[in-house]
Scaffold this active site. Structure first.
Site, PDB file in Angstrom:
ATOM      1  N   CYS B 120     -63.431  15.220 -13.876  1.00 22.18           N
ATOM      2  CA  CYS B 120     -64.639  14.511 -14.584  1.00 22.18           C
ATOM      3  C   CYS B 120     -64.708  15.576 -15.895  1.00 22.18           C
ATOM      4  O   CYS B 120     -65.122  16.640 -15.577  1.00 22.18           O
ATOM      5  CB  CYS B 120     -65.663  14.018 -13.827  1.00 22.18           C
ATOM      6  SG  CYS B 120     -67.066  13.942 -15.215  1.00 22.18           S
ATOM      7  N   CYS B 123     -68.755  15.737 -16.778  1.00 19.39           N
ATOM      8  CA  CYS B 123     -69.912  16.190 -15.993  1.00 19.39           C
ATOM      9  C   CYS B 123     -69.111  16.418 -14.422  1.00 19.39           C
ATOM     10  O   CYS B 123     -68.397  17.799 -15.103  1.00 19.39           O
ATOM     11  CB  CYS B 123     -70.645  15.336 -15.861  1.00 19.39           C
ATOM     12  SG  CYS B 123     -72.139  14.620 -14.460  1.00 19.39           S
TER      13      CYS B 123
END
Lengths: 106, 216
Positions: B120, B123
């Site tokens: 990711c 994040c």
């Protein structure tokens, strides 16, 4: 070229080797995690997007220096103060209480 | 949240109500203090109780890669299930009794010519309900930055040396779409029970930072 959108926009940047060390989650980190989930469940915040928005507004220095859960904590604090769930004054006072307790070693 | 029939070894004897655990360093950074202060204010104001906090933490601590491993093992032994899992991950996972949050869930299958890995970049979105807490490196700036830029060399750091003719696919997760990798079933496991197969499957193989599973 593709300029990052903010300090969170890391994809494609250069960097050194990945630190593969495994690390246990400290209890205070679980507590922050639980606080976020319960804040969502109780309707104190509307969704995760609200928190991500807070994280994405951190300054580059703040982003780089804070650990994962410190970022979440700062973002949640910012959100709950701006929503009036807690006041800035209350929070400042309580942070001082925590600091004093820690320094006293209790 | 899910089935934890095999999870009797988790120790719940420790006292969840204490603010600090003796075996952890005190969280004395500014960010941590802000979080702890906020927590105390919310509990004091009755927004939630310490008991609710303990329940949430216990549930989070119970989730582990064993759950992801059971799903992958089912797919290995049941080709119809595997088809459903690759077609609509969320529905097929719920079919096994796992509750996952209302997001899309896509399972990507490794095979002889393809290797998948998840990240990711923005994040640290991660299939927590099926794999438990994400490893520190998954959240690190270097992994998030580099795995989309130079996946082969990042994988080498994890001990995965991919031949040039193997395609690497990197999947960037979001809040609304999570991924999990279905590793390749190792040769020499024909006739193994589903439970024995599930025990072979590691967290990293479900993330894609491990390719070959080791027979135990």
């Amino acid at each position: 070229m593709n300029e990052p959108w903010g300090p969170h926009d890391l994809g494609g940047q250069e960097g050194g080797p990945v630190d593969l060390a495994e690390r246990d989650t400290a209890y205070w980190e679980w507590q922050i995690d639980a606080m976020i989930r319960l804040s969502l469940k109780k309707g104190l915040i509307s969704d995760f997007a609200e928190l991500r928005d807070g994280i994405e507004q951190l300054t580059q220095d703040d982003y780089d220096q804070c650990s994962y859960y410190e970022r979440w904590a700062k973002s949640l604090a910012h959100t709950l103060v701006s929503r009036g769930v807690v006041s800035d004054e209350q929070l400042t006072k309580q942070i001082e209480n925590v600091r004093r307790r820690q320094e006293a070693g209790t | 949240m899910t089935n934890y029939e095999d999870d009797k070894d988790h120790d719940h004897e420790h006292d969840h109500s204490r603010t600090f655990q003796a075996d952890h360093a005190e969280p004395t950074s500014d960010g941590a203090r802000i979080g702890l202060a906020l927590r105390e204010l919310l509990i004091e104001a009755g927004h939630y109780t310490a008991e609710e906090e303990q329940t949430v933490i216990a549930a989070m601590q119970d989730a582990s890669p064993r759950d992801g491993g059971k799903i992958a093992a089912r797919a290995w032994v049941d080709s119809e299930y595997k088809k459903r899992l690759l077609d609509n991950g969320a529905a097929a996972i719920r079919e096994l009794g796992y509750e996952i949050e209302p997001y899309e869930f896509t399972v990507m299958e490794n095979d002889a010519s393809t290797h998948n890995v998840i990240v990711c970049t923005l994040c640290s979105c991660y299939p927590r309900s099926l794999l438990g807490m994400s490893p520190a490196w998954y959240k690190s700036a270097t992994y998030r930055a580099r795995v989309v830029r130079e996946p082969r060399s990042v994988l080498t750091e994890f001990g995965v040396n991919l031949a040039d003719d193997i395609d690497v696919r990197v999947h960037d997760s979001t809040a609304e779409l999570r991924y999990m990798v279905l590793p390749e079933r190792p040769v020499g496991t024909e006739g193994w029970s589903e439970a024995k197969l599930a025990a072979l499957i590691t967290r990293d193989s479900l993330i894609g930072t491990q390719r070959d599973l080791v027979l135990s």
